[in-house]
Design an enzyme around this catalytic site. Structure first.
Site, PDB file in Angstrom:
ATOM      1  N   LYS A 207      38.369  22.263  12.106  1.00  0.00           N
ATOM      2  CA  LYS A 207      38.891  22.206  10.733  1.00  0.00           C
ATOM      3  C   LYS A 207      37.940  22.934   9.791  1.00  0.00           C
ATOM      4  O   LYS A 207      36.790  22.529   9.625  1.00  0.00           O
ATOM      5  CB  LYS A 207      39.024  20.765  10.252  1.00  0.00           C
ATOM      6  CG  LYS A 207      39.733  20.711   8.891  1.00  0.00           C
ATOM      7  CD  LYS A 207      39.713  19.339   8.245  1.00  0.00           C
ATOM      8  CE  LYS A 207      38.531  19.136   7.353  1.00  0.00           C
ATOM      9  NZ  LYS A 207      38.504  20.040   6.182  1.00  0.00           N
ATOM     10  N   GLY A 259      27.864  19.956   7.049  1.00  0.00           N
ATOM     11  CA  GLY A 259      28.324  19.631   5.703  1.00  0.00           C
ATOM     12  C   GLY A 259      27.312  18.748   5.003  1.00  0.00           C
ATOM     13  O   GLY A 259      26.112  18.821   5.282  1.00  0.00           O
ATOM     14  N   SER A 260      27.814  17.885   4.133  1.00  0.00           N
ATOM     15  CA  SER A 260      26.902  17.092   3.309  1.00  0.00           C
ATOM     16  C   SER A 260      26.313  15.922   4.095  1.00  0.00           C
ATOM     17  O   SER A 260      26.931  15.407   5.035  1.00  0.00           O
ATOM     18  CB  SER A 260      27.653  16.558   2.090  1.00  0.00           C
ATOM     19  OG  SER A 260      28.698  15.711   2.499  1.00  0.00           O
ATOM     20  N   THR A 261      25.141  15.496   3.686  1.00  0.00           N
ATOM     21  CA  THR A 261      24.479  14.359   4.339  1.00  0.00           C
ATOM     22  C   THR A 261      25.327  13.097   4.189  1.00  0.00           C
ATOM     23  O   THR A 261      25.435  12.297   5.121  1.00  0.00           O
ATOM     24  CB  THR A 261      23.071  14.177   3.738  1.00  0.00           C
ATOM     25  OG1 THR A 261      22.326  15.362   4.045  1.00  0.00           O
ATOM     26  CG2 THR A 261      22.349  12.986   4.348  1.00  0.00           C
ATOM     27  N   GLY A 264      28.014  13.194   6.720  1.00  0.00           N
ATOM     28  CA  GLY A 264      27.356  13.037   8.025  1.00  0.00           C
ATOM     29  C   GLY A 264      27.116  11.573   8.348  1.00  0.00           C
ATOM     30  O   GLY A 264      27.355  11.112   9.471  1.00  0.00           O
ATOM     31  N   GLU A 281      24.702  18.877  11.268  1.00  0.00           N
ATOM     32  CA  GLU A 281      23.855  19.830  10.552  1.00  0.00           C
ATOM     33  C   GLU A 281      24.149  19.608   9.075  1.00  0.00           C
ATOM     34  O   GLU A 281      25.235  19.920   8.603  1.00  0.00           O
ATOM     35  CB  GLU A 281      24.176  21.252  11.009  1.00  0.00           C
ATOM     36  CG  GLU A 281      23.024  22.207  10.745  1.00  0.00           C
ATOM     37  CD  GLU A 281      23.221  22.962   9.450  1.00  0.00           C
ATOM     38  OE1 GLU A 281      22.693  22.485   8.417  1.00  0.00           O
ATOM     39  OE2 GLU A 281      23.904  23.990   9.464  1.00  0.00           O
ATOM     40  N   CYS A 315      22.420  25.925   3.331  1.00  0.00           N
ATOM     41  CA  CYS A 315      21.715  24.663   3.585  1.00  0.00           C
ATOM     42  C   CYS A 315      20.222  24.901   3.788  1.00  0.00           C
ATOM     43  O   CYS A 315      19.408  24.031   3.511  1.00  0.00           O
ATOM     44  CB  CYS A 315      22.319  23.959   4.793  1.00  0.00           C
ATOM     45  SG  CYS A 315      22.578  25.068   6.169  1.00  0.00           S
ATOM     46  N   GLU A 412      19.586  17.965  -3.227  1.00  0.00           N
ATOM     47  CA  GLU A 412      20.170  19.265  -2.894  1.00  0.00           C
ATOM     48  C   GLU A 412      21.146  19.693  -3.994  1.00  0.00           C
ATOM     49  O   GLU A 412      22.093  18.987  -4.304  1.00  0.00           O
ATOM     50  CB  GLU A 412      20.906  19.171  -1.554  1.00  0.00           C
ATOM     51  CG  GLU A 412      21.350  20.518  -1.050  1.00  0.00           C
ATOM     52  CD  GLU A 412      22.115  20.445   0.266  1.00  0.00           C
ATOM     53  OE1 GLU A 412      22.973  19.563   0.432  1.00  0.00           O
ATOM     54  OE2 GLU A 412      21.842  21.291   1.134  1.00  0.00           O
TER      55      GLU A 412
HETATM   56  P1  NAI Z   1      31.552  17.839   2.585  1.00  0.00           P
HETATM   57  O1  NAI Z   1      30.500  17.329   3.513  1.00  0.00           O
HETATM   58  O2  NAI Z   1      32.406  16.842   1.886  1.00  0.00           O
HETATM   59  O3  NAI Z   1      32.534  18.832   3.398  1.00  0.00           O
HETATM   60  C1  NAI Z   1      32.225  19.465   4.616  1.00  0.00           C
HETATM   61  C2  NAI Z   1      33.403  19.344   5.554  1.00  0.00           C
HETATM   62  O4  NAI Z   1      33.600  17.973   5.896  1.00  0.00           O
HETATM   63  C3  NAI Z   1      34.734  19.814   4.970  1.00  0.00           C
HETATM   64  O5  NAI Z   1      35.460  20.451   5.991  1.00  0.00           O
HETATM   65  C4  NAI Z   1      35.396  18.518   4.560  1.00  0.00           C
HETATM   66  O6  NAI Z   1      36.806  18.595   4.522  1.00  0.00           O
HETATM   67  C5  NAI Z   1      34.943  17.584   5.650  1.00  0.00           C
HETATM   68  N1  NAI Z   1      34.953  16.165   5.303  1.00  0.00           N
HETATM   69  C6  NAI Z   1      34.841  15.599   4.074  1.00  0.00           C
HETATM   70  N2  NAI Z   1      34.867  14.252   4.178  1.00  0.00           N
HETATM   71  C7  NAI Z   1      34.992  13.957   5.494  1.00  0.00           C
HETATM   72  C8  NAI Z   1      35.054  12.738   6.244  1.00  0.00           C
HETATM   73  N3  NAI Z   1      34.996  11.548   5.652  1.00  0.00           N
HETATM   74  N4  NAI Z   1      35.156  12.816   7.583  1.00  0.00           N
HETATM   75  C9  NAI Z   1      35.184  14.007   8.206  1.00  0.00           C
HETATM   76  N5  NAI Z   1      35.151  15.187   7.550  1.00  0.00           N
HETATM   77  C10 NAI Z   1      35.041  15.168   6.212  1.00  0.00           C
HETATM   78  O7  NAI Z   1      30.848  18.792   1.554  1.00  0.00           O
HETATM   79  P2  NAI Z   1      31.355  19.162   0.067  1.00  0.00           P
HETATM   80  O8  NAI Z   1      31.904  17.942  -0.604  1.00  0.00           O
HETATM   81  O9  NAI Z   1      32.207  20.338   0.196  1.00  0.00           O
HETATM   82  O10 NAI Z   1      29.975  19.559  -0.624  1.00  0.00           O
HETATM   83  C11 NAI Z   1      29.157  18.555  -1.213  1.00  0.00           C
HETATM   84  C12 NAI Z   1      27.702  18.876  -1.045  1.00  0.00           C
HETATM   85  O11 NAI Z   1      27.355  18.890   0.322  1.00  0.00           O
HETATM   86  C13 NAI Z   1      27.301  20.252  -1.556  1.00  0.00           C
HETATM   87  O12 NAI Z   1      27.076  20.245  -2.909  1.00  0.00           O
HETATM   88  C14 NAI Z   1      26.064  20.508  -0.760  1.00  0.00           C
HETATM   89  O13 NAI Z   1      24.962  19.884  -1.364  1.00  0.00           O
HETATM   90  C15 NAI Z   1      26.341  19.832   0.573  1.00  0.00           C
HETATM   91  N6  NAI Z   1      26.816  20.796   1.607  1.00  0.00           N
HETATM   92  C16 NAI Z   1      25.978  21.132   2.623  1.00  0.00           C
HETATM   93  C17 NAI Z   1      26.361  22.069   3.550  1.00  0.00           C
HETATM   94  C18 NAI Z   1      25.485  22.483   4.668  1.00  0.00           C
HETATM   95  O14 NAI Z   1      25.635  23.594   5.154  1.00  0.00           O
HETATM   96  N7  NAI Z   1      24.607  21.657   5.160  1.00  0.00           N
HETATM   97  C19 NAI Z   1      27.654  22.738   3.463  1.00  0.00           C
HETATM   98  C20 NAI Z   1      28.495  22.277   2.385  1.00  0.00           C
HETATM   99  C21 NAI Z   1      28.063  21.358   1.496  1.00  0.00           C
HETATM  100 MG    MG Z   2      32.784  16.171  -0.059  1.00  0.00          MG
END
Ligand code: NAI
Ligand code: MG
Length: 501
Positions: A207, A259-261, A264, A281, A315, A412
């Site tokens: 996804k 994605g976000s901590t 995670g 990650e 990240c 972050e």
């Molecule tokens: P997010 O962690 O919510 O989204 C990342 C992915 O996880 C997306 O595909 C989203 O649809 C999915 N997701 C969201 N909630 C989920 C759940 N409960 N179960 C499974 N999958 C889920 O990140 P978001 O809200 O887009 O960004 C928020 C913050 O996270 C950013 O401001 C940044 O600080 C951090 N981030 C870190 C990243 C990295 O590469 N480590 C990448 C993106 C965001």
């Molecule tokens: Mg989010």
């Protein structure tokens, strides 16, 4: 003291005096936009399940936009639990019927094929990546897409050599991998996830992030063109609840998340007590450390590349700068001067250094941190560039005189915002660099090899760059310490999370 600044277009060198942030060389650049007519987008995208594009059971679609002008690019399906179940079932059947049984060297051919088609269609993919994600075309064209192809090439090579990679350990595939990726490197993250999973004999449900689904859907078309057996790779779109349904599905054997901590942690909780394998990650807040004996001009370039590259949507971005006191003034003044030369604007323009912030939500998050930094009493410096009227943009920003306790240092931000702290001794900087919940990456700039080795053994970070920043290669493992997650992607190490022994 003078600083030489290159004007890229005129290939002229300007001299500016140290200490005076320069504002008088805003040459006008003629626009140099990349053509976008070869980027073929459908009006509406369905879910890629079992080798075909199928309508979502939810019957729902949402708009995906271009963050640089807020125009709608396409409508994308929203997968519900039933759709997730169909995708996981397709992946399970493909695993049992084709992929598990297929000789590894045959599997490799499919992965090589994907790599080659990504190369062939790299121009189209780069344009779509910049349209949907907002990153400068220079990044998507020169980094994201070639590196994505390289990951497929690299892991294709391992597919029939797993017995050599792990001698006498008889590696076996796991089954179905659920893979959830973010919006900062949409196609590259898909490649990081899919390539090692396929090479190790697993099947996949992936996804992409809700705001950047288009290159993943293009990858679905490529996978279809490459004639992969149906169901080996399924690509479904949707929001967090779609991801949550993937994670919870009982027929999934392995979860890979970037994605976000916060998310995670939610994922970890939701699989507690199951046998699902997981790699996470997550976020980062990297220290980029400049010693007095560093090559200062190169370091300034590395700092700029480390935090302003890709709008700070990285990240492993070098978001915390530590400068040794003796060179702090020089480094800050050179940074300011270099920031003045950065071009913020149209992601499709080849001159652009910083494109659009990926979404309105992310821009609001960054802006709230700018307020927090100012309220914490820090000196904020922004380049004097003007921002486009439409779309989501943010000026490259410094917070000077930051302290360990500041929220802008600890949290972050994920935007083009750099905090600057000074230090006197190596012990002090190690202590400060490590005093953070994250540990994904770090950078060190010095003339002394001994200092580099001292730091690399003491910094609690998965990746440490020395006298360079943000260098990636499929052969080298990547991953974090502490709240930056666990498990490694890339290299030989990146095969392990997809295998049992
Ligand atoms: P997010 O962690 O919510 O989204 C990342 C992915 O996880 C997306 O595909 C989203 O649809 C999915 N997701 C969201 N909630 C989920 C759940 N409960 N179960 C499974 N999958 C889920 O990140 P978001 O809200 O887009 O960004 C928020 C913050 O996270 C950013 O401001 C940044 O600080 C951090 N981030 C870190 C990243 C990295 O590469 N480590 C990448 C993106 C965001
Ligand atoms: Mg989010």
């Amino acid at each position: 003291m003078h600083l030489e600044v290159q004007n890229k277009k005129l290939n002229k060198t300007m001299s500016i005096t140290k200490g005076t942030p320069n504002t008088d060389f805003n040459w006008e650049y003629a626009p140099a936009p990349e053509a976008k007519d070869h980027a073929k987008l459908k009006k509406q995208y369905d879910l890629f399940i079992n080798g075909e594009f199928v309508k979502p059971n939810s019957k729902k679609y949402y708009n995906t936009i271009n963050p640089s002008n807020e125009e709608v690019l396409a409508q994308v399906a929203e997968a519900n639990e039933k759709d997730v179940d169909l995708a996981v079932t397709a992946a399970r059947n493909a695993y049992e019927k084709y992929w598990k049984k297929m000789p590894a060297k045959e599997r490799a051919k499919y992965i090589f094929r994907i790599a080659r088609v990504i190369q062939e269609r790299s121009r189209e993919l780069a344009v779509i990546e910049s349209l949907n994600g907002g990153k400068p075309i220079r990044e998507s064209r020169d980094f994201d897409i070639p590196t994505a192809a390289n990951h497929f090439f690299y892991y294709a090579g391992w597919a029939d050599k797993l017995e050599y990679a792990f001698p006498n350990r008889h590696p076996q595939s796991l089954g179905v991998a659920a893979q959830i990726i973010p919006w900062n490197f949409p196609l590259l993250m898909a490649a990081w996830k899919i390539a090692p999973a396929l090479a190790t004999g697993n099947t996949v449900v992936l996804k992409p992030a809700e705001s950047t689904p288009l290159t993943a859907l293009k990858l679905a078309e490529i996978i279809q063109d490459c004639d992969l057996p149906p169901g080996v790779v399924n690509i479904i779109t949707g929001f967090g609840n779609t991801g949550a349904a993937m994670v919870k599905h009982p027929n999934v054997n392995k979860i890979a998340f970037t994605g976000s901590t916060d998310v995670g942690k939610i994922i970890q909780k939701s699989i507690a007590g199951t046998t699902k394998k997981i790699t996470l990650e997550l976020g980062g807040k990297a220290a980029n450390i400049v010693f007095e004996d560093a090559p200062i001009n190169q370091a300034v370039e590395g700092i700029i590349n480390g935090i302003f590259f890709n709008q700070g949507h990285v990240c492993c971005a070098g978001s915390r700068l530590f400068v040794q006191e003796g060179v702090a003034e020089e480094v800050i003044s050179k940074l300011k001067a270099r920031m003045e030369t950065l071009i913020v604007g149209d992601p499709l323009d080849k001159n652009t250094d910083l494109g659009a912030i990926n979404s309105k939500e992310q821009l609001e998050k960054i802006q709230s941190f700018l307020k927090i930094g100012v309220n914490e009493g820090l000196e904020m410096y922004q380049s004097s560039c003007s921002l486009p009227k439409k779309g989501f943009f943010c000026k490259p920003t410094l917070f000077i005189g930051a302290a360990q306790s500041n929220r802008v240092v600890q949290e972050e931000i994920f935007g083009p915002v750099l905090t600057i702290q000074t230090f006197r001794t190596i012990e002090e900087v190690i202590e400060k660099a490590n005093n953070i919940p994250y540990g994904l990456s770090a950078g060190v700039w010095t003339d002394k090899g001994s200092k580099i080795f001292n730091l690399t053994s003491k910094l609690r970070a998965g990746v440490i760059w020395a006298n360079t920043y943000n260098k990636f290669d499929p052969t080298s493992p990547f991953g974090g310490y502490k709240e930056s997650g666990f498990g490694r992607e890339g290299g030989l190490h990146g095969l392990m999370p997809y295998l049992k022994f």
